[in-house]
Scaffold this active site. Structure first.
Site, short mmCIF file in Angstrom:
data_model
loop_
_atom_site.label_atom_id
_atom_site.label_comp_id
_atom_site.label_asym_id
_atom_site.label_seq_id
_atom_site.Cartn_x
_atom_site.Cartn_y
_atom_site.Cartn_z
CB THR A 122 2.63 14.94 -32.11
OG1 THR A 122 2.25 14.77 -33.47
CG2 THR A 122 3.35 13.66 -31.67
CG ASP A 123 -1.71 14.98 -35.51
OD1 ASP A 123 -0.46 14.89 -35.58
OD2 ASP A 123 -2.40 15.47 -36.43
CD GLU A 124 3.76 13.35 -36.97
OE1 GLU A 124 4.57 12.43 -37.16
OE2 GLU A 124 3.93 14.51 -37.36
CE1 TYR A 146 8.32 14.32 -32.87
CE2 TYR A 146 6.59 13.75 -34.42
CZ TYR A 146 7.08 14.57 -33.42
OH TYR A 146 6.32 15.63 -32.96
P1 NAD Z 1 11.55 22.24 -33.01
O1 NAD Z 1 12.37 21.09 -33.51
O2 NAD Z 1 11.42 23.47 -33.84
O3 NAD Z 1 12.11 22.70 -31.58
C1 NAD Z 1 12.54 21.79 -30.60
C2 NAD Z 1 13.38 22.58 -29.60
O4 NAD Z 1 13.79 21.67 -28.56
C3 NAD Z 1 14.67 23.17 -30.20
O5 NAD Z 1 14.83 24.50 -29.76
C4 NAD Z 1 15.77 22.29 -29.61
O6 NAD Z 1 17.00 22.96 -29.43
C5 NAD Z 1 15.16 21.87 -28.28
N1 NAD Z 1 15.72 20.61 -27.77
C6 NAD Z 1 15.88 19.45 -28.44
N2 NAD Z 1 16.44 18.53 -27.64
C7 NAD Z 1 16.60 19.12 -26.42
C8 NAD Z 1 17.10 18.67 -25.17
N3 NAD Z 1 17.55 17.44 -25.01
N4 NAD Z 1 17.11 19.55 -24.13
C9 NAD Z 1 16.66 20.82 -24.29
N5 NAD Z 1 16.19 21.30 -25.45
C10 NAD Z 1 16.14 20.45 -26.50
O7 NAD Z 1 10.12 21.62 -32.67
P2 NAD Z 1 8.68 22.28 -32.78
O8 NAD Z 1 8.16 22.08 -34.14
O9 NAD Z 1 8.73 23.62 -32.19
O10 NAD Z 1 7.86 21.31 -31.81
C11 NAD Z 1 7.79 21.60 -30.41
C12 NAD Z 1 7.06 20.47 -29.73
O11 NAD Z 1 5.75 20.34 -30.28
C13 NAD Z 1 7.73 19.11 -29.89
O12 NAD Z 1 7.61 18.42 -28.68
C14 NAD Z 1 6.91 18.43 -30.98
O13 NAD Z 1 6.93 17.03 -30.81
C15 NAD Z 1 5.55 19.00 -30.71
N6 NAD Z 1 4.67 19.09 -31.90
C16 NAD Z 1 5.09 19.74 -33.01
C17 NAD Z 1 4.24 19.86 -34.10
C18 NAD Z 1 4.66 20.60 -35.35
O14 NAD Z 1 3.90 20.60 -36.33
N7 NAD Z 1 5.79 21.28 -35.38
C19 NAD Z 1 2.96 19.27 -34.06
C20 NAD Z 1 2.56 18.61 -32.89
C21 NAD Z 1 3.42 18.53 -31.81
P1 TYD Z 2 6.67 17.31 -42.13
O1 TYD Z 2 6.66 18.80 -42.26
O2 TYD Z 2 7.98 16.61 -42.04
O3 TYD Z 2 5.72 16.95 -40.91
P2 TYD Z 2 5.18 15.48 -40.43
O4 TYD Z 2 5.94 14.41 -41.11
O5 TYD Z 2 5.48 15.53 -38.97
O6 TYD Z 2 3.71 15.46 -40.76
O7 TYD Z 2 5.91 16.71 -43.38
C1 TYD Z 2 4.56 17.04 -43.66
C2 TYD Z 2 4.14 16.20 -44.83
O8 TYD Z 2 4.90 16.59 -45.98
C3 TYD Z 2 4.39 14.72 -44.65
O9 TYD Z 2 3.33 13.99 -45.28
C4 TYD Z 2 5.69 14.47 -45.41
C5 TYD Z 2 5.63 15.48 -46.52
N1 TYD Z 2 6.94 16.00 -46.99
C6 TYD Z 2 7.28 15.93 -48.34
O10 TYD Z 2 6.49 15.46 -49.19
N2 TYD Z 2 8.49 16.42 -48.73
C7 TYD Z 2 9.38 16.95 -47.85
O11 TYD Z 2 10.49 17.37 -48.26
C8 TYD Z 2 9.01 17.04 -46.47
C9 TYD Z 2 9.95 17.62 -45.45
C10 TYD Z 2 7.77 16.54 -46.07
#
Ligand code: NAD
Ligand code: TYD
Length: 339
Positions: A122-124, A146
């Site tokens: 992630t970019d985080e 995280y």
């Molecule tokens: P999500 O929380 O929707 O899905 C995570 C999945 O992983 C779920 O299906 C969960 O059951 C599974 N999981 C969790 N712990 C596990 C374990 N111990 N063994 C097997 N499965 C397990 O997450 P997402 O938003 O789909 O993100 C997917 C990946 O992309 C993550 O690694 C996250 O860090 C990364 N990512 C997400 C975003 C975003 O905006 N959502 C951005 C950048 C990177």
């Molecule tokens: P989020 O979807 O949790 O993603 P991330 O924290 O990984 O960027 O949140 C996106 C942005 O929205 C973040 O700046 C936090 C803010 N946010 C709120 O203001 N209210 C909320 O209820 C949530 C879930 C997030």
């Protein structure tokens, strides 16, 4: 090509699996997922009878489970993670376990079975930046448990490339949005709350900036990295759609024709990163660029949540309800009922 996708029952993983099966007729996919609160088999109902798709319920932290599953796979694409910043603040343990230790277990399985490895990071991991954008070479400075766990996972992945010469690739994507995203995250939470005329809890002043990418653009970028990226390298992924949370909230409300009075400014998230921004020249050199316009994709995402109410109502009424009540309503002193 045989893919072992971990965390494929979550948001990005399920979109990735559907995309790969649709794009490549000769692909086969094993989806290994623990089905935590965030994993949902409903996300892949449309492919569950596809003979090229196999689902295995299990934990990436279990080497006894993972190593035989990885046998014969060409690549492991690791999406499995605890992924919600707010939950990492209230309980970091499972993040360190899955995002760090689980990644190590998968890397060992890849090493023993000669599989390629893609770590979806992630970019985080860079932390916040007030001006300009982070490059892949920028210093990592994660702010939340995280992002620190994700940084740990990807550093171990990188070390496997350096030490064992394994074909490891790492992607650092910005915030994704689109169908099947769990309604604890900003965009789906605010869309579904607004549909239900419930308050939208905006943290702090709502002026934090995120760079939003439509999930399919990220899936395509991951494939580009996997197919054309240089082994051992890290690739930022982003679409250059930087908006404040307040701006995104306004767009959602206007699309749903709901009043701004639904917005409730609430106590800020501790350690809240002000702005994320990544330079994406490196991934663009591979020939990838985002193909979805942000406003149009947001409109379509709003329509998807409108048309798939049963999908999110089931989640919002299940185990999530307790978390949701204590986190959003009791914590912020909001009324749960429609405003
Ligand atoms: P999500 O929380 O929707 O899905 C995570 C999945 O992983 C779920 O299906 C969960 O059951 C599974 N999981 C969790 N712990 C596990 C374990 N111990 N063994 C097997 N499965 C397990 O997450 P997402 O938003 O789909 O993100 C997917 C990946 O992309 C993550 O690694 C996250 O860090 C990364 N990512 C997400 C975003 C975003 O905006 N959502 C951005 C950048 C990177
Ligand atoms: P989020 O979807 O949790 O993603 P991330 O924290 O990984 O960027 O949140 C996106 C942005 O929205 C973040 O700046 C936090 C803010 N946010 C709120 O203001 N209210 C909320 O209820 C949530 C879930 C997030």
């Amino acid at each position: 090509m045989k893919y072992l996708v971990t965390g494929g029952a979550g948001f990005i993983g399920s979109n990735f699996i559907r995309h790969v099966l649709g794009k490549y007729k000769d692909a086969s996919v094993i989806n290994l997922d623990k089905l935590t609160y965030a994993g949902n088999k409903d996300n892949l109902k449309d492919v569950e009878n596809d003979s090229r798709y196999t689902f295995i319920e299990g934990d990436i932290c279990s080497s006894e489970l993972v190593e035989p599953v990885a046998k014969g796979c060409d690549v492991i694409v690791n999406f499995a993670a605890e992924s919600h910043v707010d939950r990492s603040i209230s309980g970091p343990g499972s993040f360190i376990m899955t995002d760090v230790f689980g990644t190590y277990v998968l890397l060992e399985a890849a090493r023993k079975n000669d599989c390629g490895f893609v770590q979806v990071s992630t970019d985080e991991v860079y932390g916040s930046i007030s001006e300009g954008s982070f490059f892949e070479t920028s210093v990592l400075s994660p702010s939340s448990p995280y992002s620190a766990s994700k940084a740990g996972g990807e550093l171990i992945a990188k070390s496997y490339s350096e030490t064992y010469g394994m074909p490891v690739l790492i992607t650092r994507s910005s915030n994704n949005f689109g169908p099947f995203q769990h309604p604890e995250k900003l965009i789906p939470l605010f869309i579904t709350n607004a549909i239900e005329n419930k308050a939208l809890p905006l943290y702090g002043d709502g002026l934090q900036v995120r760079d939003w990418i439509y999930v399919i653009d990220n899936c395509e970028a991951i494939l580009a990295v996997m197919e054309k990226g240089r082994t051992g390298e890290i690739y930022n992924i982003g679409a250059g759609n930087e908006f404040t949370n307040l701006e995104v909230t306004g767009m959602i409300l206007s699309e749903l024709k709901k009043p701004k009075s639904l917005i409730k400014l609430v106590k800020d998230r501790p350690g809240h990163d002000k702005r994320y921004s990544v330079d994406t020249s490196k991934v663009r050199e591979l020939g990838w660029k985002p193909s979805h316009d942000f406003r149009r994709a947001l409109k379509e995402t709003v329509a998807w949540y409108r048309n798939n109410r049963a999908w999110w109502e089931k989640i919002k009424s299940g185990e999530f309800l307790e978390y949701y009540r204590s986190h959003y309503y009791e914590k912020h002193g909001l009324k749960e009922a429609s405003q």
